[in-house]
Design an enzyme around this catalytic site. Sequence first.
Site, PDB file in Angstrom:
ATOM      1  N   SER A  63       0.815  -1.201   0.000  1.00 11.86           N
ATOM      2  CA  SER A  63       0.000   0.000   0.000  1.00 11.86           C
ATOM      3  C   SER A  63       0.857   1.262   0.000  1.00 11.86           C
ATOM      4  CB  SER A  63      -0.969  -0.046   1.174  1.00 11.86           C
ATOM      5  OG  SER A  63      -1.988   0.914   1.038  1.00 11.86           O
ATOM      6  N   ASP A 250      -8.923  -2.479  -6.047  1.00 13.32           N
ATOM      7  CA  ASP A 250      -8.955  -3.542  -5.033  1.00 13.32           C
ATOM      8  C   ASP A 250      -9.692  -3.108  -3.772  1.00 13.32           C
ATOM      9  OD1 ASP A 250      -7.217  -1.801  -3.779  1.00 13.32           O
ATOM     10  OD2 ASP A 250      -5.573  -3.237  -3.556  1.00 13.32           O
ATOM     11  N   HIS A 293      -7.420  -5.425  -1.283  1.00 10.56           N
ATOM     12  CA  HIS A 293      -6.305  -4.701  -0.690  1.00 10.56           C
ATOM     13  C   HIS A 293      -5.859  -5.294   0.640  1.00 10.56           C
ATOM     14  CE1 HIS A 293      -3.818  -1.069  -0.759  1.00 10.56           C
ATOM     15  NE2 HIS A 293      -4.008  -0.964   0.553  1.00 10.56           N
TER      16      HIS A 293
END
Length: 324
Positions: A63, A250, A293
């Site tokens: 991320s 995502d 994610h």
Amino acid sequence: IGPVSSNWDRAVETFYQIKGGQVDYGLAHSAEYGLVRSPESKSYEGYYPLWDAEHPVHIITHSMGGQTATMLENMLKTIFPDEESSLLNEMNTGWIRSISTISAPHNGTTLTPIIIDMFPFVQKMAVYLGGFQEDSFIEKYYDFDLEQWGLSRIDGETTGQYIKRIKASNLSDTKNFCTWDLSLEGTSEFNAKYEPDPDTYYFSFATYATKQKKNSEYHIPDEKLNWRLWTSGYMMGRFLNKDSAWYENDGVVNTISMWGPFTQDGGMGYIVDYNGTPVPGKWQKMDRLHWDHEEVIGHKLGKYNPKEMIDLFRDHCWLLYSLD
């Protein structure tokens, strides 16, 4: 490192956590934003004090960590005038052997303007909190690591009170905050100054958990998207301020943004397909993963077999070992 801090602050913290020493956010940076330059609580022994050009590291990130890694890389290669720390006043080339990113918003995420435009401040942070429950152990003790802003959590303070106090500060109105660095404008500003190092290896993994809606360019959540990310995935799948290539996501980051930093003109000149032979100086597109994610790093509710993920990370680590 600070979950809602800027990439500058996070990169500085990363450096000292690896190398060891007292955090120094920099003279100019601290003066510009009114920061505590060297918070007493942020002094580290170091995971790898030997770190230098003769003992480089491999960085694997998820991320926003991908942005933080490129910020750190840029800091190491830049001499900032009138600074006192070894991170900022020296040219430290060759310290990073490789950077691998997973679900990274290299070019920002359209979730940022959606949240800023449509939700209050508390919900801006919800994606980072990951669904903490009131009175839970984590909720009682979680801290945003904002000592540089003088915003340490007070004993007995609830999460709601803590966030309210953060909101009352000037933190979120500056560019020294995650929402700016995660925005399309913020990442474009940084990427205009960024160039891959010709001697460093770069690998990027992208995730997706949406599918194209029938008879439409829009994307909608598929069976892989966690219910907690369903609303954000749906909204990102039809955000009108970007072309349709940005609809796939995502639940937190647009898939197209994950492959690597765009060039100054918005192109993908730094990005190539991985052909089985690692090459330095280019962002190599690795697997396109059908996970959301959170699932890609093991966060999943209910029955879950992690073998596929374990195999993915194991195989990639073997690839990194082969670089030396």
